[in-house]
Design a protein around this motif. Structure first.
Motif, PDB file in Angstrom:
ATOM      1  N   LYS A 118      43.034  36.930  56.785  1.00 43.08           N
ATOM      2  CA  LYS A 118      44.213  36.095  57.027  1.00 43.08           C
ATOM      3  C   LYS A 118      43.827  34.652  57.346  1.00 43.08           C
ATOM      4  N   LYS A 119      42.683  34.451  57.999  1.00 45.10           N
ATOM      5  CA  LYS A 119      42.287  33.083  58.319  1.00 45.10           C
ATOM      6  C   LYS A 119      41.830  32.341  57.071  1.00 45.10           C
ATOM      7  N   ASN A 120      41.049  32.998  56.216  1.00 47.88           N
ATOM      8  CA  ASN A 120      40.633  32.347  54.971  1.00 47.88           C
ATOM      9  C   ASN A 120      41.843  31.887  54.169  1.00 47.88           C
ATOM     10  N   TYR A 121      42.841  32.741  54.103  1.00 42.30           N
ATOM     11  CA  TYR A 121      44.019  32.447  53.286  1.00 42.30           C
ATOM     12  C   TYR A 121      45.017  31.546  54.016  1.00 42.30           C
ATOM     13  N   GLY A 122      45.376  31.932  55.255  1.00 43.62           N
ATOM     14  CA  GLY A 122      46.464  31.257  55.954  1.00 43.62           C
ATOM     15  C   GLY A 122      46.083  29.950  56.608  1.00 43.62           C
ATOM     16  N   ILE A 123      44.852  29.851  57.138  1.00 44.50           N
ATOM     17  CA  ILE A 123      44.435  28.635  57.835  1.00 44.50           C
ATOM     18  C   ILE A 123      43.665  27.706  56.891  1.00 44.50           C
ATOM     19  N   TYR A 124      42.645  28.248  56.234  1.00 42.07           N
ATOM     20  CA  TYR A 124      41.817  27.396  55.383  1.00 42.07           C
ATOM     21  C   TYR A 124      42.400  27.208  53.988  1.00 42.07           C
ATOM     22  N   GLY A 125      43.315  28.092  53.591  1.00 45.04           N
ATOM     23  CA  GLY A 125      43.951  27.936  52.293  1.00 45.04           C
ATOM     24  C   GLY A 125      43.015  28.098  51.121  1.00 45.04           C
ATOM     25  N   ASN A 126      41.962  28.925  51.277  1.00 42.93           N
ATOM     26  CA  ASN A 126      41.039  29.130  50.162  1.00 42.93           C
ATOM     27  C   ASN A 126      41.235  30.509  49.528  1.00 42.93           C
ATOM     28  N   THR A 127      40.510  30.762  48.477  1.00 45.01           N
ATOM     29  CA  THR A 127      40.633  32.027  47.739  1.00 45.01           C
ATOM     30  C   THR A 127      39.373  32.871  47.854  1.00 45.01           C
ATOM     31  N   LYS A 128      38.632  32.700  48.939  1.00 45.82           N
ATOM     32  CA  LYS A 128      37.346  33.391  49.057  1.00 45.82           C
ATOM     33  C   LYS A 128      37.495  34.911  49.038  1.00 45.82           C
ATOM     34  N   THR A 129      38.522  35.435  49.685  1.00 44.23           N
ATOM     35  CA  THR A 129      38.699  36.888  49.694  1.00 44.23           C
ATOM     36  C   THR A 129      38.941  37.398  48.283  1.00 44.23           C
ATOM     37  N   ALA A 130      39.745  36.678  47.510  1.00 49.20           N
ATOM     38  CA  ALA A 130      39.990  37.069  46.121  1.00 49.20           C
ATOM     39  C   ALA A 130      38.719  36.959  45.291  1.00 49.20           C
ATOM     40  N   GLU A 131      37.906  35.935  45.540  1.00 50.80           N
ATOM     41  CA  GLU A 131      36.641  35.774  44.825  1.00 50.80           C
ATOM     42  C   GLU A 131      35.693  36.917  45.166  1.00 50.80           C
ATOM     43  N   MET A 132      35.653  37.293  46.447  1.00 46.62           N
ATOM     44  CA  MET A 132      34.837  38.430  46.869  1.00 46.62           C
ATOM     45  C   MET A 132      35.285  39.705  46.165  1.00 46.62           C
ATOM     46  N   SER A 133      36.581  39.925  46.107  1.00 44.84           N
ATOM     47  CA  SER A 133      37.114  41.119  45.453  1.00 44.84           C
ATOM     48  C   SER A 133      36.721  41.163  43.984  1.00 44.84           C
ATOM     49  N   GLU A 134      36.738  40.013  43.329  1.00 44.78           N
ATOM     50  CA  GLU A 134      36.373  39.953  41.912  1.00 44.78           C
ATOM     51  C   GLU A 134      34.899  40.278  41.712  1.00 44.78           C
ATOM     52  N   LEU A 135      34.035  39.764  42.594  1.00 49.01           N
ATOM     53  CA  LEU A 135      32.604  40.051  42.492  1.00 49.01           C
ATOM     54  C   LEU A 135      32.333  41.547  42.630  1.00 49.01           C
ATOM     55  N   ILE A 136      33.006  42.184  43.587  1.00 46.98           N
ATOM     56  CA  ILE A 136      32.818  43.616  43.795  1.00 46.98           C
ATOM     57  C   ILE A 136      33.384  44.403  42.619  1.00 46.98           C
ATOM     58  N   ALA A 137      34.544  43.992  42.123  1.00 43.45           N
ATOM     59  CA  ALA A 137      35.234  44.737  41.069  1.00 43.45           C
ATOM     60  C   ALA A 137      34.472  44.752  39.751  1.00 43.45           C
ATOM     61  N   LYS A 138      33.639  43.741  39.505  1.00 43.34           N
ATOM     62  CA  LYS A 138      32.920  43.691  38.232  1.00 43.34           C
ATOM     63  C   LYS A 138      31.437  44.076  38.366  1.00 43.34           C
ATOM     64  N   ALA A 139      31.018  44.484  39.580  1.00 36.28           N
ATOM     65  CA  ALA A 139      29.606  44.804  39.804  1.00 36.28           C
ATOM     66  C   ALA A 139      29.220  46.125  39.145  1.00 36.28           C
ATOM     67  N   ASP A 140      28.055  46.135  38.487  1.00 32.45           N
ATOM     68  CA  ASP A 140      27.486  47.364  37.943  1.00 32.45           C
ATOM     69  C   ASP A 140      26.541  48.021  38.943  1.00 32.45           C
ATOM     70  N   SER A 141      25.948  47.220  39.814  1.00 31.22           N
ATOM     71  CA  SER A 141      25.136  47.714  40.926  1.00 31.22           C
ATOM     72  C   SER A 141      25.369  46.796  42.114  1.00 31.22           C
ATOM     73  N   ILE A 142      25.392  47.369  43.312  1.00 38.03           N
ATOM     74  CA  ILE A 142      25.600  46.608  44.544  1.00 38.03           C
ATOM     75  C   ILE A 142      24.462  46.909  45.499  1.00 38.03           C
ATOM     76  N   CYS A 143      23.829  45.875  46.010  1.00 35.92           N
ATOM     77  CA  CYS A 143      22.747  46.012  46.980  1.00 35.92           C
ATOM     78  C   CYS A 143      23.187  45.397  48.300  1.00 35.92           C
ATOM     79  N   ILE A 144      23.121  46.167  49.362  1.00 41.43           N
ATOM     80  CA  ILE A 144      23.475  45.678  50.699  1.00 41.43           C
ATOM     81  C   ILE A 144      22.185  45.503  51.481  1.00 41.43           C
TER      82      ILE A 144
END
Length: 348
Positions: free
Chosen positions: A232-258
């Motif tokens: 909510k802070k990324n979107y409501g206070i800073y007005g950026n799309t970082k959460t959506a960008e994060m979701s896109e990175l995860i959604a198109k990943a073939d492998s994920i390393c943590i």
């Protein structure tokens, strides 16, 4: 083009030798002898057991403290905000000072180690791990785009990333007789970052969801959520799309390393999306654990327990239902120590 996503947390900085963990912050800054802080003293009065001696090394426990402390500040919302804004300012300055110890010129052997880790980590896995977990990346000669989601606040990952980015492609692997190339994609600081001048930009410090705010008075307040719930802070206070960008990175990943992440509840919104990706695709997950015992020694039983506990931890923070664990586990690699990133030590 295949997509490989790295999710890198504060463990990266700690591996470099920087004392950026929660307990070090409390001992070396917040509770340092001779330091006066009226907000800290009030927090100690209100929240029983808050002390550096009882603190873990994990930053997620500080964010959990924020949610838990809200119930003890229902009589003074302004004081709550001031208290945790003060903590945020203190830890950002502390982390910046620690990261400033980084050398101006990164040692080339460390840069090359990072390059090999990011692009060819699977060459250091066991045979079973490779067979079970890397069919997409290993079985074809298709090139790979590597993306990085950074959860810490320093620019240490950026510096290594910029160094290997001087060469494109920055990595190569021979599959049969055909070369497979690795290219840089997106590097995203989801929770903000501190630049070289010490200025903090779009810093996100808080909890994953409003239900982690224990005060029923504050958990339902939209203004309160915008300040202390990460999405909510990324979107409501800073007005950026970082959460959506994060979701896109995860959604198109073939492998994920943590790597270097505590798998804390305060980042639950990230881990839930990772679990969703595993359940609806052939994506594979790797969690590299610095503390994993060496399975080739008499520590095999300790390794087995640690691996099981860490898998269980992921299921919990990702909110995976018991009936869905089997399908997730089929995409869940055996856990390994990554003997590459964790070997980059710039300080003792």
């Amino acid at each position: 083009m295949l997509n490989l996503l790295w999710i890198i947390g504060n463990g990266f900085d700690r591996n470099l030798g920087l004392a950026t963990d929660y307990r070090s912050f409390l001992k070396n800054r917040y509770f340092k002898d001779g330091v006066q802080n009226k907000y800290r003293d009030e927090l100690v009065k209100r929240v029983e057991g808050f002390s550096p001696e009882r603190a873990s090394e994990l930053w997620c426990d500080l964010e959990n403290l924020l949610g838990r402390a809200s119930a003890f500040y229902e009589d003074d919302e302004e004081l709550f905000h001031e208290t945790f804004e003060n903590i945020q300012d203190e830890f950002l300055d502390y982390v910046f000072r620690e990261s400033s110890r980084m050398p101006v010129e990164l040692p080339q052997e460390a840069v090359q180690e990072f390059r090999a880790s990011i692009s060819s980590f699977y060459t250091r896995l066991t045979a079973v791990d490779v067979l079970k977990g890397l069919p997409a990346l290993m079985s074809t000669s298709e090139d790979v785009t590597v993306h990085v989601l950074v959860l810490n606040y320093t620019n240490t990952v950026n510096r290594f990333w910029d160094e290997i980015g001087k060469d494109q492609p920055f990595g190569k692997l021979i599959v049969g007789t055909t070369p497979k190339f690795f290219y840089q994609g997106t590097l995203l600081h989801l929770h903000g970052e501190i630049n070289d001048g010490g200025t903090a930009t779009n810093i996100i410090f808080g909890v994953s969801d409003s239900d982690q705010i224990t005060s029923p008075v504050y958990s339902s307040k939209v203004d309160f959520q915008e300040l202390w719930v990460k999405e909510k802070k990324n979107y409501g206070i800073y007005g950026n799309t970082k959460t959506a960008e994060m979701s896109e990175l995860i959604a198109k990943a073939d492998s994920i390393c943590i790597y270097g992440c505590s798998l804390g509840e305060s980042d639950g919104y990230i881990w839930r999306q990772v679990a969703d990706r595993l359940s609806d695709s052939a994506c594979r997950l790797y969690i590299f654990d610095y503390g994993l015992p060496d399975r080739s020694t008499v520590a095999a039983r300790a390794y087995q327990k640690r691996r099981r506990d860490l898998a269980r931890r992921f299921y919990e923070v990702a909110n995976v239902a018991a009936e869905d664990e089997k399908s997730i586990s089929d995409r869940f690699s055996r856990l390994s120590q990554l003997r590459s990133l964790i070997s980059i030590h710039l300080f003792n």
